[in-house]
Design a protein around this motif. Sequence first.
Motif, PDB file in Angstrom:
ATOM      1  N   ALA A  86       0.845  -1.205   0.000  1.00 39.15           N
ATOM      2  CA  ALA A  86       0.000   0.000   0.000  1.00 39.15           C
ATOM      3  C   ALA A  86       0.881   1.256   0.000  1.00 39.15           C
ATOM      4  CB  ALA A  86      -0.936  -0.015   1.200  1.00 39.15           C
ATOM      5  N   VAL A  87       0.839   1.962  -1.115  1.00 39.55           N
ATOM      6  CA  VAL A  87       1.738   3.106  -1.305  1.00 39.55           C
ATOM      7  C   VAL A  87       1.541   4.161  -0.201  1.00 39.55           C
ATOM      8  CG1 VAL A  87       2.317   4.988  -2.889  1.00 39.55           C
ATOM      9  CG2 VAL A  87       1.787   2.705  -3.791  1.00 39.55           C
ATOM     10  N   GLY A  88       0.285   4.526   0.056  1.00 36.20           N
ATOM     11  CA  GLY A  88      -0.006   5.577   1.040  1.00 36.20           C
ATOM     12  C   GLY A  88       0.444   5.179   2.436  1.00 36.20           C
ATOM     13  N   PRO A 197     -10.284   0.354  -0.693  1.00 35.17           N
ATOM     14  CA  PRO A 197      -9.253   0.116  -1.709  1.00 35.17           C
ATOM     15  C   PRO A 197      -8.594   1.422  -2.172  1.00 35.17           C
ATOM     16  CG  PRO A 197     -11.422  -0.698  -2.440  1.00 35.17           C
ATOM     17  CD  PRO A 197     -11.637   0.047  -1.171  1.00 35.17           C
ATOM     18  N   ASN A 198      -7.320   1.320  -2.496  1.00 36.30           N
ATOM     19  CA  ASN A 198      -6.619   2.466  -3.091  1.00 36.30           C
ATOM     20  C   ASN A 198      -6.673   2.386  -4.608  1.00 36.30           C
ATOM     21  OD1 ASN A 198      -5.486   3.624  -0.644  1.00 36.30           O
ATOM     22  ND2 ASN A 198      -4.314   1.715  -0.525  1.00 36.30           N
ATOM     23  N   ASN A 199      -6.730   1.154  -5.111  1.00 31.31           N
ATOM     24  CA  ASN A 199      -6.606   0.962  -6.558  1.00 31.31           C
ATOM     25  C   ASN A 199      -7.949   1.154  -7.260  1.00 31.31           C
ATOM     26  OD1 ASN A 199      -4.347  -1.404  -5.492  1.00 31.31           O
ATOM     27  ND2 ASN A 199      -3.716   0.214  -6.858  1.00 31.31           N
ATOM     28  N   LEU A 200      -7.839   1.546  -8.513  1.00 28.57           N
ATOM     29  CA  LEU A 200      -9.018   1.941  -9.287  1.00 28.57           C
ATOM     30  C   LEU A 200     -10.066   0.822  -9.426  1.00 28.57           C
ATOM     31  CD1 LEU A 200     -10.451   3.997 -11.132  1.00 28.57           C
ATOM     32  CD2 LEU A 200      -9.095   3.081 -13.044  1.00 28.57           C
ATOM     33  N   VAL A 201      -9.643  -0.351  -9.867  1.00 25.17           N
ATOM     34  CA  VAL A 201     -10.647  -1.354 -10.255  1.00 25.17           C
ATOM     35  C   VAL A 201     -11.441  -1.892  -9.059  1.00 25.17           C
ATOM     36  CG1 VAL A 201     -10.983  -3.589 -11.393  1.00 25.17           C
ATOM     37  CG2 VAL A 201      -9.537  -1.822 -12.448  1.00 25.17           C
ATOM     38  N   PRO A 202     -10.775  -2.260  -7.934  1.00 21.46           N
ATOM     39  CA  PRO A 202     -11.613  -2.664  -6.790  1.00 21.46           C
ATOM     40  C   PRO A 202     -12.526  -1.537  -6.319  1.00 21.46           C
ATOM     41  CG  PRO A 202      -9.246  -2.859  -6.264  1.00 21.46           C
ATOM     42  CD  PRO A 202      -9.350  -2.485  -7.704  1.00 21.46           C
ATOM     43  N   PHE A 203     -12.083  -0.293  -6.490  1.00 22.04           N
ATOM     44  CA  PHE A 203     -12.950   0.821  -6.082  1.00 22.04           C
ATOM     45  C   PHE A 203     -14.169   0.902  -6.999  1.00 22.04           C
ATOM     46  CE2 PHE A 203     -12.424   4.111  -2.819  1.00 22.04           C
ATOM     47  CZ  PHE A 203     -13.667   4.714  -2.954  1.00 22.04           C
ATOM     48  N   ILE A 204     -13.950   0.674  -8.289  1.00 19.75           N
ATOM     49  CA  ILE A 204     -15.079   0.686  -9.238  1.00 19.75           C
ATOM     50  C   ILE A 204     -16.079  -0.413  -8.873  1.00 19.75           C
ATOM     51  CG2 ILE A 204     -15.734   0.123 -11.625  1.00 19.75           C
ATOM     52  CD1 ILE A 204     -13.213   1.546 -12.585  1.00 19.75           C
ATOM     53  N   LEU A 214     -19.492   6.358  -4.046  1.00 17.36           N
ATOM     54  CA  LEU A 214     -19.062   7.163  -5.190  1.00 17.36           C
ATOM     55  C   LEU A 214     -17.602   6.891  -5.514  1.00 17.36           C
ATOM     56  CD1 LEU A 214     -19.692  10.073  -6.710  1.00 17.36           C
ATOM     57  CD2 LEU A 214     -18.365  10.987  -4.820  1.00 17.36           C
ATOM     58  N   LEU A 215     -17.296   6.791  -6.798  1.00 11.39           N
ATOM     59  CA  LEU A 215     -15.889   6.715  -7.215  1.00 11.39           C
ATOM     60  C   LEU A 215     -15.406   8.125  -7.526  1.00 11.39           C
ATOM     61  CD1 LEU A 215     -13.358   5.039  -8.374  1.00 11.39           C
ATOM     62  CD2 LEU A 215     -14.366   5.599 -10.582  1.00 11.39           C
ATOM     63  N   ARG A 216     -14.290   8.485  -6.950  1.00 10.30           N
ATOM     64  CA  ARG A 216     -13.682   9.780  -7.301  1.00 10.30           C
ATOM     65  C   ARG A 216     -12.656   9.536  -8.395  1.00 10.30           C
ATOM     66  NH1 ARG A 216     -11.150  11.900  -2.153  1.00 10.30           N
ATOM     67  NH2 ARG A 216     -10.741   9.684  -1.930  1.00 10.30           N
ATOM     68  N   VAL A 217     -12.785  10.270  -9.483  1.00 10.31           N
ATOM     69  CA  VAL A 217     -11.805  10.189 -10.582  1.00 10.31           C
ATOM     70  C   VAL A 217     -10.783  11.290 -10.321  1.00 10.31           C
ATOM     71  CG1 VAL A 217     -11.463  10.491 -13.061  1.00 10.31           C
ATOM     72  CG2 VAL A 217     -13.473   9.252 -12.201  1.00 10.31           C
ATOM     73  N   PHE A 218      -9.539  10.869 -10.114  1.00  9.19           N
ATOM     74  CA  PHE A 218      -8.514  11.819  -9.679  1.00  9.19           C
ATOM     75  C   PHE A 218      -7.908  12.567 -10.864  1.00  9.19           C
ATOM     76  CE2 PHE A 218      -7.989   8.508  -6.166  1.00  9.19           C
ATOM     77  CZ  PHE A 218      -8.761   9.222  -5.259  1.00  9.19           C
ATOM     78  N   GLY A 219      -8.486  13.712 -11.186  1.00  8.90           N
ATOM     79  CA  GLY A 219      -7.902  14.610 -12.185  1.00  8.90           C
ATOM     80  C   GLY A 219      -8.467  14.414 -13.572  1.00  8.90           C
ATOM     81  N   ASP A 232      -1.327   1.005 -17.900  1.00 16.84           N
ATOM     82  CA  ASP A 232      -1.309  -0.249 -18.645  1.00 16.84           C
ATOM     83  C   ASP A 232      -1.872  -1.344 -17.734  1.00 16.84           C
ATOM     84  OD1 ASP A 232      -0.606  -2.625 -19.926  1.00 16.84           O
ATOM     85  OD2 ASP A 232       1.329  -1.864 -20.612  1.00 16.84           O
ATOM     86  N   TYR A 233      -3.161  -1.631 -17.879  1.00 15.14           N
ATOM     87  CA  TYR A 233      -3.821  -2.632 -17.030  1.00 15.14           C
ATOM     88  C   TYR A 233      -3.614  -4.018 -17.642  1.00 15.14           C
ATOM     89  CZ  TYR A 233      -5.900   1.523 -15.019  1.00 15.14           C
ATOM     90  OH  TYR A 233      -6.067   2.747 -14.417  1.00 15.14           O
ATOM     91  N   ILE A 234      -3.246  -4.973 -16.776  1.00 20.30           N
ATOM     92  CA  ILE A 234      -2.982  -6.336 -17.260  1.00 20.30           C
ATOM     93  C   ILE A 234      -3.774  -7.343 -16.427  1.00 20.30           C
ATOM     94  CG2 ILE A 234      -0.787  -6.323 -15.922  1.00 20.30           C
ATOM     95  CD1 ILE A 234       0.227  -8.450 -17.927  1.00 20.30           C
ATOM     96  N   SER A 271      -7.200   5.201 -20.296  1.00 18.50           N
ATOM     97  CA  SER A 271      -7.474   6.279 -19.340  1.00 18.50           C
ATOM     98  C   SER A 271      -8.462   5.788 -18.288  1.00 18.50           C
ATOM     99  CB  SER A 271      -8.046   7.493 -20.072  1.00 18.50           C
ATOM    100  OG  SER A 271      -9.375   7.211 -20.465  1.00 18.50           O
ATOM    101  N   VAL A 272      -8.553   6.554 -17.200  1.00 15.53           N
ATOM    102  CA  VAL A 272      -9.505   6.187 -16.134  1.00 15.53           C
ATOM    103  C   VAL A 272     -10.921   6.144 -16.701  1.00 15.53           C
ATOM    104  CG1 VAL A 272     -10.448   6.862 -13.891  1.00 15.53           C
ATOM    105  CG2 VAL A 272      -8.009   7.193 -14.349  1.00 15.53           C
ATOM    106  N   LEU A 273     -11.268   7.112 -17.545  1.00 17.49           N
ATOM    107  CA  LEU A 273     -12.633   7.115 -18.095  1.00 17.49           C
ATOM    108  C   LEU A 273     -12.865   5.922 -19.021  1.00 17.49           C
ATOM    109  CD1 LEU A 273     -13.324  10.925 -18.749  1.00 17.49           C
ATOM    110  CD2 LEU A 273     -14.229   9.467 -16.920  1.00 17.49           C
TER     111      LEU A 273
END
Length: 339
Positions: A86-88, A197-204, A214-219, A232-234, A271-273
Motif C-alpha cells: 500500500a503506497v499511502g 481500496p486504493n486501486n481503481l478497479v476494486p474501487f469501481i 461514489l468513485l472519485r476520478v482523480f484529475g 497499462d492494465y494487465i 485512461s480512467v474514463l
Amino acid sequence: MKILVTGGTGYIGSHTVVELQKKGFEVIIVDNLSNSFANVVDKIEQISGIRPAFEEFDLTDPGSTSDFFERNNDLDGIIHFAAYKAVGESVNDPLKYYRNNIGSLINILANMKTYGIENLVFSSSCTVYGQPEILPVSEDSPILQAMSPYGNTKQISEEIITDTSLVTNVKAILLRYFNPIGAHDSALIGELPLGVPNNLVPFITQTAIGIRPLLRVFGSDYNTHDGTAIRDYIHVVDLAQAHVVAVERMINHAGKKKIEIFNLGTGNGFSVLEVIHSFEKVSNEKLNYQIVDRRPGDVEIVYADTSFANDELGWKAQKTLDEMMLSAWNWEKALKTKK
Ligand code: NAD
Ligand code: WQD
C-alpha cells in the motif's frame, strides 16, 4: 519440479499457484496471512484439483525461515511475492515497509546462498520508472527517484538481488508489473482489498455493488485525450502465466544473464474514463463517479514496451480490457453472494 511461492495466498500469488499446478509443478506456499486468508488454499484446490502445501509464518523471522529451508533444501525455484504494497501506508509508516519487504528478501537470499538454491523470480513494479520521459517504457529506461517508501523497497530489492547474484549462484528474473487487475474465470480467487481500496478497479466494483457511494476520478486536466491519467492494465491470469514462463526459463538455463528484467504489461494504455466505460459496458451497471482533483504523487501516463518480454519469454498478454473488467465484476458479485 518444486517451487516455493511466498505470498501464495495473496492476489497475484494465488493465481500463479494455479498456473504452476496446471503445468505440473509441485507448489509450497509460505504466507503469514497478513493480507490474505487461509481458505485461499481451499479455493486453489477447488480450481486445480490439487491442494498446495501451505506453511504459515513470517518471512522476516530468520528462525522460522531457516527452519523452513532446512526442511525444503531441494527447491527448484522461488517466486517471491510476499511484501506489503500500500503506497499511502508506506509514506506514513516507512519502517514497516522497509522491515517487511527488505527483511523478508534478505532472509530468502541468505537461505538460497546456504542451500545452493539458484532460481528466484521477484515481484517488482513499474513504479520504479516514475514518470518516464519516453513512452512506451522499456526495461532500460532510467530508474527515477522513488515516489514512496514502497516504491523504494522495490528499487532497493532489485539492487540487493543484483549484488547478491555477483557473489553467489543466485540467478534472478525481476518482473516489473504494470497495473494487475481482474480475477480468475472461476471467480473463486481474486483481489481482496482489506478496508478502503486504493486501486481503481476494486474501487469501481465496490462502488457498483453498493459498498462505496461514489468513485472519485482523480484529475481530468492531464495531458491525455480525455484528461484522465493513463495506465497499462494487465489481467492477473496473463501476469501469472508469465511467472510460469520465467520459472521454466530459469530451470532450463535458457536465461542469457544472471539477472534479467522484464516488463509485464499489455503495451496498451487506457485512461480512467476508458476503464469506467468498459466496466459500464460489460456489467450493464451505471457507475456513480465524480471528477475531483488529482491525487498527489500520481504519474500522468505510463504503459509498457512489452517487446522484450514478448520476444525473449515468448509470452504475450491475451486478455482485453473488457475481459479484465468482466472478471473483476464477476469476482465482486461472487464475494457478495458469500456474505
Ligand atoms: P497481496 O497483498 O495480495 O499478496 C502478498 C502476500 O504476501 C499476502 O498474502 C501477505 O499475507 C503475504 N505477506 C506479506 N508479508 C509477508 C511476510 N513477511 N511473510 C509472509 N507472508 C507475507 O499482494 P499482491 O497484489 O498479490 O502483490 C504481490 C507482489 O507483487 C508484491 O510484492 C507487490 O509489491 C507486487 N506488486 C503488486 C502490484 C499490484 O498492483 N497488485 C503491482 C506491482 C507489484
Ligand atoms: C490507477 C489510476 C489513479 C483510484 C499503484 C501503485 C503502483 C502499483 C500499482 C504496486 C490512476 C486513478 C484510482 C480511484 C482514480 N502497485 N484512480 N480513483 O496509481 O497506477 O499504481 O498500483 O507496485 O506502485 O502506485 O494504480 O489503481 O491506484 O490508479 O481516479 O479511486 O486510477 O489516479 O490514474 P497506480 P491505481
